[in-house]
Motif scaffolding. Structure first.
Motif, PDB file in Angstrom:
ATOM      1  N   GLY A  14      59.195  22.055  13.666  1.00 15.80           N
ATOM      2  CA  GLY A  14      58.329  22.864  13.088  1.00 15.80           C
ATOM      3  C   GLY A  14      57.027  22.052  13.266  1.00 15.80           C
ATOM      4  N   ARG A  15      56.578  21.252  13.986  1.00 12.26           N
ATOM      5  CA  ARG A  15      55.763  20.386  14.211  1.00 12.26           C
ATOM      6  C   ARG A  15      54.479  21.091  15.161  1.00 12.26           C
ATOM      7  N   VAL A  16      53.252  21.363  14.847  1.00  8.51           N
ATOM      8  CA  VAL A  16      52.250  21.534  15.666  1.00  8.51           C
ATOM      9  C   VAL A  16      51.131  20.442  15.942  1.00  8.51           C
ATOM     10  N   VAL A  17      50.934  19.965  17.150  1.00 11.66           N
ATOM     11  CA  VAL A  17      49.750  18.891  17.439  1.00 11.66           C
ATOM     12  C   VAL A  17      48.633  19.806  17.316  1.00 11.66           C
ATOM     13  N   ILE A  18      47.610  18.804  16.523  1.00 11.10           N
ATOM     14  CA  ILE A  18      46.327  19.252  16.350  1.00 11.10           C
ATOM     15  C   ILE A  18      45.407  18.603  17.368  1.00 11.10           C
ATOM     16  N   PRO A  19      44.674  19.171  18.359  1.00 18.02           N
ATOM     17  CA  PRO A  19      44.259  18.567  19.728  1.00 18.02           C
ATOM     18  C   PRO A  19      43.091  17.235  19.054  1.00 18.02           C
ATOM     19  N   ILE A  20      43.003  16.495  19.680  1.00 16.82           N
ATOM     20  CA  ILE A  20      42.218  15.305  19.400  1.00 16.82           C
ATOM     21  C   ILE A  20      40.617  15.813  19.224  1.00 16.82           C
ATOM     22  N   GLU A  21      40.263  16.349  19.855  1.00 15.44           N
ATOM     23  CA  GLU A  21      38.773  17.038  19.806  1.00 15.44           C
ATOM     24  C   GLU A  21      38.476  17.788  18.361  1.00 15.44           C
ATOM     25  N   LEU A  22      39.510  18.472  17.868  1.00 15.16           N
ATOM     26  CA  LEU A  22      39.546  18.992  16.717  1.00 15.16           C
ATOM     27  C   LEU A  22      39.540  18.009  15.606  1.00 15.16           C
ATOM     28  N   ARG A  23      40.435  17.082  15.610  1.00 19.44           N
ATOM     29  CA  ARG A  23      40.480  15.952  14.675  1.00 19.44           C
ATOM     30  C   ARG A  23      39.207  15.083  14.604  1.00 19.44           C
ATOM     31  N   ARG A  24      38.660  14.880  15.953  1.00 21.57           N
ATOM     32  CA  ARG A  24      37.539  13.990  15.948  1.00 21.57           C
ATOM     33  C   ARG A  24      36.367  14.844  15.071  1.00 21.57           C
ATOM     34  N   SER A  25      36.318  16.184  15.513  1.00 22.86           N
ATOM     35  CA  SER A  25      35.237  16.765  14.848  1.00 22.86           C
ATOM     36  C   SER A  25      35.296  16.902  13.249  1.00 22.86           C
ATOM     37  N   LEU A  26      36.391  16.898  12.994  1.00 24.38           N
ATOM     38  CA  LEU A  26      36.632  17.353  11.349  1.00 24.38           C
ATOM     39  C   LEU A  26      36.824  15.932  10.514  1.00 24.38           C
ATOM     40  N   GLY A  27      36.849  14.761  11.519  1.00 19.99           N
ATOM     41  CA  GLY A  27      36.990  13.528  10.917  1.00 19.99           C
ATOM     42  C   GLY A  27      38.587  13.506  10.231  1.00 19.99           C
ATOM     43  N   ILE A  28      39.320  13.912  10.849  1.00 15.85           N
ATOM     44  CA  ILE A  28      40.908  13.766  10.520  1.00 15.85           C
ATOM     45  C   ILE A  28      41.358  12.500  11.190  1.00 15.85           C
ATOM     46  N   GLU A  29      42.012  11.599  10.499  1.00 14.18           N
ATOM     47  CA  GLU A  29      42.398  10.321  11.037  1.00 14.18           C
ATOM     48  C   GLU A  29      43.854  10.303  10.986  1.00 14.18           C
ATOM     49  N   GLU A  30      44.743   9.639  11.638  1.00 12.04           N
ATOM     50  CA  GLU A  30      46.035   9.197  11.737  1.00 12.04           C
ATOM     51  C   GLU A  30      46.190   8.812  10.077  1.00 12.04           C
TER      52      GLU A  30
END
Length: 95
Positions: A14-30
């Motif tokens: 049930g997992r979905v990978v959030i692309p790095i480009e989106l994580r970076r632009s939204l400030g989402i870190e590990e």
């Protein structure tokens, strides 16, 4: 809602990978926490911001202290007020 054109498959767990480009632009870190909720027919992910509103004064600040596994949030003024009330309620005298 802005479309990115990015499509991902849901894996067997049930997992979905959030692309790095989106994580970076939204400030989402590990290890960041995400809120998951539903709006009509959409699943929405939102970066979770801990509510640091003092339960006594209502003051919101990142300097407020979270206690009791997140059950209590106190500002400096709220903690002082609560301490005074506890001391009075239990007849505790400070020296």
């Amino acid at each position: 809602m802005k479309s990115t054109g990015i499509i991902r498959k849901v894996d067997e767990l049930g997992r979905v990978v959030i692309p790095i480009e989106l994580r970076r632009s939204l400030g989402i870190e590990e290890k960041d926490e995400l809120e998951i909720y539903v709006e009509e027919d959409k699943i929405v992910l939102k970066k979770h911001k801990q509510n640091k509103t003092c339960m006594i004064t209502g003051k919101q600040s990142n300097e407020n202290v979270v206690l009791a596994n997140g059950k209590i949030v106190l500002s400096h003024d709220g903690a002082k007020q609560l301490l005074d009330e506890i001391q009075n309620a239990f007849s505790i005298k400070t020296e």
